[in-house]
Enzyme design. Sequence first.
Site, PDB file in Angstrom:
ATOM      1  CG  ASN A  10      -1.894   1.235   1.129  1.00 48.87           C
ATOM      2  OD1 ASN A  10      -1.806   1.865   0.420  1.00 48.87           O
ATOM      3  ND2 ASN A  10      -2.481   1.287   2.416  1.00 48.87           N
ATOM      4  NE  ARG A  88      -6.280   1.472   0.353  1.00 47.58           N
ATOM      5  CZ  ARG A  88      -6.171   2.655   0.915  1.00 47.58           C
ATOM      6  NH1 ARG A  88      -5.097   3.148   1.289  1.00 47.58           N
ATOM      7  NH2 ARG A  88      -7.261   3.376   0.912  1.00 47.58           N
ATOM      8  CG  HIS A 177     -13.047   3.352   3.774  1.00 45.34           C
ATOM      9  ND1 HIS A 177     -13.621   4.266   4.604  1.00 45.34           N
ATOM     10  CD2 HIS A 177     -11.566   3.445   3.824  1.00 45.34           C
ATOM     11  CE1 HIS A 177     -12.697   5.302   4.742  1.00 45.34           C
ATOM     12  NE2 HIS A 177     -11.490   4.617   4.499  1.00 45.34           N
ATOM     13  NE  ARG A 238      -9.846  12.249   3.920  1.00 39.18           N
ATOM     14  CZ  ARG A 238      -9.567  11.446   3.784  1.00 39.18           C
ATOM     15  NH1 ARG A 238     -10.627  10.375   4.137  1.00 39.18           N
ATOM     16  NH2 ARG A 238      -8.548  10.636   3.342  1.00 39.18           N
ATOM     17  CD  GLU A 382      -8.759  -1.470   4.400  1.00 37.85           C
ATOM     18  OE1 GLU A 382      -9.159  -0.807   3.561  1.00 37.85           O
ATOM     19  OE2 GLU A 382      -8.110  -1.145   5.498  1.00 37.85           O
TER      20      GLU A 382
END
Length: 399
Positions: A10, A88, A177, A238, A382
């Site tokens: 990733n 990813r 996600h 965020r 993941e």
Amino acid sequence: MATRNILVLNCGSSSLKFALLSQAHSTPLLAGQAERLAGPQATLHWWQAANIRQRRELPGADHRAALQALLPLVEAACGGGLHGIGHRVVHGGEQFTQSCLIDARTLAAIRETVPLAPLHNPANLLGIETALALFPDLPQVAVFDTAFHQSMPEHAYRYAIPERFYREHGVRRYGFHGTSHRYVGRRAAEITGLSPGDSCWLSAHLGNGCSTCAIVDGQSRDTSMGLTPLEGLVMGTRSGDVDPNLHSHLARTLGWSLTEIDHLLNSESGLLGLSGLSNDMRNLEQERARGHRQATLAIEVFCYRLAKSLAALFCALPRLDGAIFTGGIGENSPLVRARTVAHMGLLGLVVDETANARCVGGVSGAINAPGHPRLLVIPTNEEQQIALDTLALLDSSAS
């Protein structure tokens, strides 16, 4: 068939997270990350099955140098038997509805999506190109965060703006996600004895980035994130949803540029902006316990907005088999789970306090009160999902 080992990568703009997974082990043989790459403080951190953590300074190392430093560790951990690499990739646009083997066409298509994810896809591409150069004969697979959400119906992914912006510029809701939501949706079905192809879930992935998802029969039907990961829930830094005219208001009243406004909403808002303290829920919970008003407010806004999103996603479900909490916050904050569910009593959701308190630190299980709809805490994985996708594509290409 011999046990196979998959390296999962990733890649960020200045970081490289990795995990080496084996079919013969339930935990990674090797995991860690290289951080602060291309700078004087570049460092490689790693740990192995015995959880012995180690580090190595790599001053000035770029992604290629970090992978080269990682290679001997990988070869030692898997005895030289590496069978594939899974990457990813944040954004796959509309081109990718599932994971795929990487070839020249895949790379070109990922490059085309860079305008949709200018902060993420260039870094993902850099990791892929570096790995291809170092492992030219090894099968490599791209697993897209957005792919799972390509099953959303048009009425869920379109914005109410003129058609040409969608047709010519790809302006629509994509969601993110997806790898996590897909994994925990399947795990929820396995845990409860239901079929993944005949079960309906609400999933909340809560970390520094947060999103919700309505999962019907193993497919995404709606999600909270949109064109970018800024849409939807309150997150670590965020803002999540704000009035779209906030941009013009700040530009008009403060003279701010789009760059300044984007930085505000992506990097200075959310839990950090509301609390004035931290984007880390653990810190905010500690301050809440001491009576800090802004930390308390940040948590309350976070939970209320999460409950609103989950309640809204009921519209996408024919029935509810349960709700899932996952991600760093979802797996480890009984407070957030309890405060969120408290807003949803009208929908019949009720937390069992004892069960809720028990599910932390990787402990999974049901936290709903008896006789009420299922509430599940399920640690996401993941990396394992990316490894499983990589193995599946290796099998299909060999058949």
